[in-house]
Write a protein that holds these residues in place. Structure first.
Motif, short mmCIF file in Angstrom:
data_model
loop_
_atom_site.label_atom_id
_atom_site.label_comp_id
_atom_site.label_asym_id
_atom_site.label_seq_id
_atom_site.Cartn_x
_atom_site.Cartn_y
_atom_site.Cartn_z
N GLY A 66 0.67 -1.39 0.04
CA GLY A 66 0.09 -0.13 0.24
C GLY A 66 0.88 1.31 0.42
N VAL A 67 0.80 1.99 -0.91
CA VAL A 67 1.12 3.58 -0.87
C VAL A 67 0.83 4.78 -0.37
N GLN A 68 0.45 6.14 -0.71
CA GLN A 68 0.01 6.45 -0.83
C GLN A 68 -0.37 7.47 -2.20
N SER A 69 -1.17 7.84 -2.76
CA SER A 69 -1.11 8.32 -4.42
C SER A 69 -0.84 9.55 -4.61
N GLY A 70 0.14 10.46 -5.21
CA GLY A 70 0.63 11.12 -5.13
C GLY A 70 2.54 11.27 -4.88
N THR A 71 2.64 10.50 -4.16
CA THR A 71 4.14 10.47 -3.25
C THR A 71 4.99 9.83 -3.63
N LEU A 72 6.00 10.59 -3.41
CA LEU A 72 7.81 9.52 -3.69
C LEU A 72 6.88 8.02 -4.05
N GLN A 73 6.94 7.40 -2.90
CA GLN A 73 6.83 6.23 -2.31
C GLN A 73 6.07 5.02 -3.72
N ALA A 74 5.56 5.76 -3.69
CA ALA A 74 4.34 4.92 -4.98
C ALA A 74 4.92 5.00 -6.33
N GLN A 75 6.25 6.32 -6.44
CA GLN A 75 6.29 5.83 -7.92
C GLN A 75 7.69 5.00 -7.57
N LEU A 76 8.18 5.50 -6.37
CA LEU A 76 9.25 4.30 -6.44
C LEU A 76 8.84 2.39 -6.07
N ALA A 77 7.69 2.52 -6.29
CA ALA A 77 7.58 1.31 -5.62
C ALA A 77 7.26 0.44 -6.74
N LYS A 78 6.46 1.66 -8.10
CA LYS A 78 6.44 1.05 -9.85
C LYS A 78 7.08 0.96 -10.07
N LYS A 79 8.29 1.45 -9.63
CA LYS A 79 9.82 1.14 -10.37
C LYS A 79 10.71 0.68 -9.97
N ASN A 80 10.49 0.19 -8.58
CA ASN A 80 11.47 -0.56 -7.87
C ASN A 80 10.88 -1.48 -7.70
N ILE A 81 9.93 -2.41 -7.20
CA ILE A 81 9.42 -3.59 -6.67
C ILE A 81 8.56 -4.21 -7.90
N HIS A 82 9.16 -5.16 -8.18
CA HIS A 82 8.51 -5.59 -9.30
C HIS A 82 8.25 -6.44 -8.45
N GLY A 83 6.62 -7.00 -8.92
CA GLY A 83 5.78 -8.08 -8.65
C GLY A 83 5.07 -7.96 -7.32
N ALA A 84 4.88 -6.89 -7.08
CA ALA A 84 4.23 -6.63 -5.88
C ALA A 84 2.96 -5.93 -6.07
N GLN A 85 1.66 -6.06 -5.54
CA GLN A 85 0.95 -6.11 -6.26
C GLN A 85 0.68 -4.60 -5.59
N ILE A 86 0.19 -3.36 -6.31
CA ILE A 86 0.27 -2.17 -5.47
C ILE A 86 -0.95 -1.51 -5.18
N THR A 87 -1.61 -1.24 -3.91
CA THR A 87 -2.62 -0.51 -3.50
C THR A 87 -2.24 1.02 -3.53
N GLN A 88 -2.77 2.11 -4.04
CA GLN A 88 -2.42 3.20 -3.37
C GLN A 88 -3.89 3.69 -3.40
N MET A 89 -4.08 4.78 -2.14
CA MET A 89 -5.16 5.40 -1.36
C MET A 89 -4.62 6.31 -1.04
N SER A 90 -5.79 7.92 -1.00
CA SER A 90 -5.21 8.49 -0.91
C SER A 90 -4.61 9.49 1.22
N LYS A 91 -5.17 8.27 1.69
CA LYS A 91 -4.95 9.07 2.46
C LYS A 91 -4.10 8.32 3.91
N THR A 92 -3.17 8.75 4.43
CA THR A 92 -2.22 7.49 5.56
C THR A 92 -2.39 6.51 6.26
N PRO A 93 -4.08 7.34 7.24
CA PRO A 93 -4.47 6.70 8.14
C PRO A 93 -5.11 4.88 7.64
N ASP A 94 -6.03 5.34 6.22
CA ASP A 94 -6.34 4.51 5.56
C ASP A 94 -5.55 3.46 4.86
#
Length: 192
Positions: A150-178
């Motif tokens: 899980g990553v927060q939408s629009g963040t550097l972490q979302a970009q890095l996850a897509k680019k560097n963590i191959h094979g992971a199922q990435i879910t984006q959410m707008s709020k960290t508490p979610d």
């Protein structure tokens, strides 16, 4: 930009963005004339910006909130916080709905084309939040292959996850508490 230069010179902090600089920019004068400093924040990144319940009302608090309040005080204007999702804070500045954005906003080359940034005041790393039961199983980014991240939408972490963590199922959410709730309820295996 006059206003951004004032922020950088006065406080030397980072993760603050405002409209790009132009020779004829009058942003600082407009802020002073209207008597308010409109600040776009996504208050879900403690200890920098978050909300607490005080007498039944949600109140913005945190290091970044205190910085923005001090800037407004130094300018002799009233701070006005506009809460929004993280992926909207820079858009609010770019469209003139906010005078500045403050938060964990990394100054990427693409973002620098559309906003001025102050100096960075916190240099952290990239970490993952995992459930205690998975601490031995998920130790680094390679452990996330095939996992739900899980990553927060629009963040550097979302970009890095897509680019560097191959094979992971990435879910984006707008709020960290979610994202934290999704982790606690085992909907994701880690939060970036």
């Amino acid at each position: 930009m006059q206003f951004m230069l004032l922020v950088v010179v006065a406080l030397c902090v980072g993760s603050i963005a405002s409209r790009p600089a132009h020779a004829e920019d009058q942003s600082l004068n407009r802020v002073k004339q209207k008597g308010t400093l409109v600040v776009a924040i996504s208050p879900d990144y403690p200890p920098y910006e978050f909300q607490v319940n005080q007498n039944g009302k949600q109140v913005d608090q945190g290091i970044d909130v205190d910085l923005a309040k001090q800037m407004a005080k130094d300018l002799h204007v009233k701070p006005v916080f506009k809460n929004m999702s993280f992926d909207s804070v820079l858009v609010a500045v770019q469209t003139g709905k906010a005078d500045m954005a403050i938060g964990g906003i990394n100054p990427t080359p693409a973002r620098r084309q559309n906003a001025d940034f102050s100096k960075i005041y916190y240099n952290g790393g990239q970490d993952f939040l995992v459930n205690k039961k998975d601490a031995g199983k998920i130790k680094d980014k390679n452990s996330l292959k095939g996992q739900k991240l899980g990553v927060q939408s629009g963040t550097l972490q979302a970009q890095l996850a897509k680019k560097n963590i191959h094979g992971a199922q990435i879910t984006q959410m707008s709020k960290t508490p979610d994202l934290v709730l999704a982790l606690k309820t085992n909907k994701v295996d880690a939060v970036g």
